[in-house]
Scaffold this motif. Sequence first.
Motif, PDB file in Angstrom:
ATOM      1  N   TYR A   1      -4.689  -5.313  13.192  1.00 35.04           N
ATOM      2  CA  TYR A   1      -4.477  -4.875  11.806  1.00 35.04           C
ATOM      3  C   TYR A   1      -5.776  -4.417  11.147  1.00 35.04           C
ATOM      4  N   GLU A   2      -6.875  -5.108  11.451  1.00 31.08           N
ATOM      5  CA  GLU A   2      -8.161  -4.671  10.891  1.00 31.08           C
ATOM      6  C   GLU A   2      -8.448  -3.221  11.292  1.00 31.08           C
ATOM      7  N   ILE A   3      -8.204  -2.928  12.563  1.00 31.70           N
ATOM      8  CA  ILE A   3      -8.478  -1.590  13.094  1.00 31.70           C
ATOM      9  C   ILE A   3      -7.578  -0.538  12.433  1.00 31.70           C
ATOM     10  N   MET A   4      -6.304  -0.869  12.285  1.00 33.04           N
ATOM     11  CA  MET A   4      -5.380   0.102  11.676  1.00 33.04           C
ATOM     12  C   MET A   4      -5.720   0.318  10.204  1.00 33.04           C
ATOM     13  N   ILE A   5      -6.056  -0.753   9.492  1.00 33.80           N
ATOM     14  CA  ILE A   5      -6.390  -0.639   8.072  1.00 33.80           C
ATOM     15  C   ILE A   5      -7.642   0.224   7.897  1.00 33.80           C
ATOM     16  N   ASP A   6      -8.635  -0.019   8.752  1.00 34.12           N
ATOM     17  CA  ASP A   6      -9.840   0.819   8.742  1.00 34.12           C
ATOM     18  C   ASP A   6      -9.487   2.285   8.934  1.00 34.12           C
ATOM     19  N   ALA A   7      -8.608   2.548   9.887  1.00 27.65           N
ATOM     20  CA  ALA A   7      -8.210   3.941  10.166  1.00 27.65           C
ATOM     21  C   ALA A   7      -7.529   4.559   8.951  1.00 27.65           C
ATOM     22  N   CYS A   8      -6.705   3.794   8.256  1.00 27.73           N
ATOM     23  CA  CYS A   8      -6.032   4.311   7.051  1.00 27.73           C
ATOM     24  C   CYS A   8      -7.050   4.622   5.964  1.00 27.73           C
ATOM     25  N   LEU A   9      -8.063   3.768   5.839  1.00 29.71           N
ATOM     26  CA  LEU A   9      -9.054   3.936   4.779  1.00 29.71           C
ATOM     27  C   LEU A   9      -9.942   5.144   4.993  1.00 29.71           C
ATOM     28  N   LYS A  10     -10.202   5.448   6.263  1.00 26.05           N
ATOM     29  CA  LYS A  10     -11.177   6.501   6.560  1.00 26.05           C
ATOM     30  C   LYS A  10     -10.647   7.904   6.301  1.00 26.05           C
ATOM     31  N   ASP A  11      -9.340   8.018   6.125  1.00 28.35           N
ATOM     32  CA  ASP A  11      -8.752   9.350   6.157  1.00 28.35           C
ATOM     33  C   ASP A  11      -8.455   9.914   4.782  1.00 28.35           C
ATOM     34  N   ASN A  12      -8.119  11.190   4.771  1.00 24.62           N
ATOM     35  CA  ASN A  12      -7.692  11.797   3.516  1.00 24.62           C
ATOM     36  C   ASN A  12      -6.308  11.253   3.128  1.00 24.62           C
ATOM     37  N   LYS A  13      -5.894  11.545   1.921  1.00 22.31           N
ATOM     38  CA  LYS A  13      -4.733  10.850   1.373  1.00 22.31           C
ATOM     39  C   LYS A  13      -3.412  11.142   2.089  1.00 22.31           C
ATOM     40  N   VAL A  14      -3.208  12.376   2.499  1.00 20.11           N
ATOM     41  CA  VAL A  14      -1.955  12.715   3.182  1.00 20.11           C
ATOM     42  C   VAL A  14      -1.866  11.947   4.492  1.00 20.11           C
ATOM     43  N   LYS A  15      -2.944  12.004   5.259  1.00 15.82           N
ATOM     44  CA  LYS A  15      -2.982  11.295   6.538  1.00 15.82           C
ATOM     45  C   LYS A  15      -2.843   9.789   6.327  1.00 15.82           C
ATOM     46  N   ALA A  16      -3.457   9.281   5.234  1.00 12.73           N
ATOM     47  CA  ALA A  16      -3.387   7.835   4.980  1.00 12.73           C
ATOM     48  C   ALA A  16      -1.935   7.386   4.863  1.00 12.73           C
ATOM     49  N   LYS A  17      -1.125   8.207   4.237  1.00 17.83           N
ATOM     50  CA  LYS A  17       0.302   7.874   4.073  1.00 17.83           C
ATOM     51  C   LYS A  17       1.006   7.827   5.441  1.00 17.83           C
TER      52      LYS A  17
ATOM     53  N   CYS B   1       0.839  -1.211   0.000  1.00 13.11           N
ATOM     54  CA  CYS B   1       0.000   0.000   0.000  1.00 13.11           C
ATOM     55  C   CYS B   1       0.867   1.252   0.000  1.00 13.11           C
ATOM     56  N   LEU B   2       1.964   1.197   0.750  1.00 15.30           N
ATOM     57  CA  LEU B   2       2.828   2.371   0.881  1.00 15.30           C
ATOM     58  C   LEU B   2       3.576   2.690  -0.397  1.00 15.30           C
ATOM     59  N   LYS B   3       3.888   1.650  -1.168  1.00 17.44           N
ATOM     60  CA  LYS B   3       4.747   1.842  -2.334  1.00 17.44           C
ATOM     61  C   LYS B   3       4.023   2.512  -3.491  1.00 17.44           C
ATOM     62  N   ASP B   4       2.696   2.539  -3.420  1.00 22.20           N
ATOM     63  CA  ASP B   4       1.948   2.893  -4.622  1.00 22.20           C
ATOM     64  C   ASP B   4       1.464   4.331  -4.639  1.00 22.20           C
ATOM     65  N   ASN B   5       0.971   4.738  -5.806  1.00 18.54           N
ATOM     66  CA  ASN B   5       0.354   6.059  -5.893  1.00 18.54           C
ATOM     67  C   ASN B   5      -0.962   6.059  -5.120  1.00 18.54           C
ATOM     68  N   LYS B   6      -1.537   7.226  -4.936  1.00 12.46           N
ATOM     69  CA  LYS B   6      -2.633   7.342  -3.977  1.00 12.46           C
ATOM     70  C   LYS B   6      -3.909   6.619  -4.389  1.00 12.46           C
ATOM     71  N   VAL B   7      -4.234   6.636  -5.677  1.00 12.73           N
ATOM     72  CA  VAL B   7      -5.456   5.951  -6.118  1.00 12.73           C
ATOM     73  C   VAL B   7      -5.321   4.461  -5.848  1.00 12.73           C
ATOM     74  N   LYS B   8      -4.205   3.906  -6.265  1.00 12.70           N
ATOM     75  CA  LYS B   8      -3.952   2.477  -6.060  1.00 12.70           C
ATOM     76  C   LYS B   8      -3.919   2.145  -4.575  1.00 12.70           C
ATOM     77  N   ALA B   9      -3.360   3.052  -3.765  1.00 11.78           N
ATOM     78  CA  ALA B   9      -3.260   2.782  -2.324  1.00 11.78           C
ATOM     79  C   ALA B   9      -4.646   2.558  -1.741  1.00 11.78           C
TER      80      ALA B   9
END
Lengths: 298, 298
Positions: free
Chosen positions: B124-140, A131-139
């Motif tokens: 991991y489920e919880i962390m992945i959910d948190a990554c998905l819910k956010d805007n792209k900068v925060k997701a990174k 997930c980290l390696k990719d561009n934002k859409v793919k992520a």
Amino acid sequence: MNFSNELKDKQQVVEKILLKYMPENASPYDHVVYNAMKYSLMANGKRIRPILMMESYKICGGNNIREIEAFMAAMEMIHTYSLIHDDLPAMDNDDYRRGILTCHKKYGEDIAILAGDGLLNSAYEIMIDACLKDNKVKAKQKLTACKEIGKAAGVKGMIGGQVADVIQNDITMDVINYIHIHKTSAIIEASLTAGAVLANGSMQKVETFRKIGRCIGLAFQIQDDILDIVSTTEELGKQVGSDNKNGKNTYVTIKGIEESRQIVNELIEKALDSLNSFDSSEKEFLEEFIFYLRNRKK
Amino acid sequence: MNFSNELKDKQQVVEKILLKYMPENASPYDHVVYNAMKYSLMANGKRIRPILMMESYKICGGNNIREIEAFMAAMEMIHTYSLIHDDLPAMDNDDYRRGILTCHKKYGEDIAILAGDGLLNSAYEIMIDACLKDNKVKAKQKLTACKEIGKAAGVKGMIGGQVADVIQNDITMDVINYIHIHKTSAIIEASLTAGAVLANGSMQKVETFRKIGRCIGLAFQIQDDILDIVSTTEELGKQVGSDNKNGKNTYVTIKGIEESRQIVNELIEKALDSLNSFDSSEKEFLEEFIFYLRNRKK
């Protein structure tokens, strides 16, 4: 190329991917856990789940297997960890799996528990890296695939199914279906839906693959119950009659072999019907693969 | 507010977060695994790791705890799963933990293994959910925090350390340091670095927190070795002398209690020195927390 050769080719593709993603040992103090993880991961698996992911990805228009290989590896690692833990003495207490000693018989219970933990954790490490390696859409797509896989592997999926399998004594048809759907189908569904999500397939396509996965998973597990009765230890590569040994009800003990076989056939028909709704030249292999799952002898 | 009350407040904050993220039981067939997970997760833990994450986050300028609570919960779940598996008969074979029966003594070995698996997967489920819910900068940023945590929890971190702990018979100082750094420090380092990453702290700040974590983690584990000798079962809430029972060398058996205490003090000083490099009014609690870790009696 005929189906059998094509299958072998695909299994080899998966095995190369697994070796690529298997973490490498860096220390003399804990190398045994890497050996144990690799021993179980590279045992003679059928690689059903990563192959299913690859097929749904292609049917949904995906054309760059490299972008999903981390998920294929992760899925097989999750499947393998679940087998290692299920085989433990405190659970099914099985000595053989895929024709060789189970992980705990080979490396001891402590290392088997840790090798299972290591494979589960590695699966997520690998997916997070991808997930980290990719561009934002793919992520975003990749995170959604992670979520599909995570839910299927967790307490609302595979782990819940295994818990029900372990603790339920009075096993009715409802309980058996709960166990099969959670313990086996969930991960098979997620293999297919993750592939579809990674190819950016529409919501409708993802849900169709979920249905197909449910049918295949259930058929696969009922087939397992049947093989547990009619196969020999040599054919199966693990002890036969192990369900019966543990005094568990199965489809076969409740419905009998003939009706169980009929249910398998109906589920396979339903899966093939759904698969037919896809307009893709890539679906032929999956069709044959579904027949292969029904006809398998181990 | 004095330190002791402030600590209690923070522990309560963590416990509310844990209850919020604990998955809810949906079926009558597998509720026992939810009970077992909750039993161990909500036992009388010190909540060191989520508190460390909260502190490094604040010191790096983070001001919205809600955006890191998924990671705080995940970290405590990972810590708890590791305790459940470590306590199993095939590993340390401990009957008590935090003053109550260990998970397998209360729920059986099979459920304890699955409860551990369930907590790890839920993290991991919880962390992945948190990554998905956010805007792209925060997701990174969130994915980077996941990566820190995942590596620390895996075979290159905590699991590797536990493997070395389980298999090594001839335990030299090198092996003990390897075990402590991997089994204990890695997760403590990751708690601090994840907090810093989630606050968008600079690389330099993240690395300073990694150093602090290494010192605290090592000091904490040597302190554990000391308490295992000088404490009573009642004070410690788990069996004392368990290291000795298993015939393992520790800092205490090799260096003696006095020198071990001195090493703890040196590590604590080093951690405080590094903490001093931060120009933040938020660092006071962490400073006191580090003293508290050194002075703890359980």
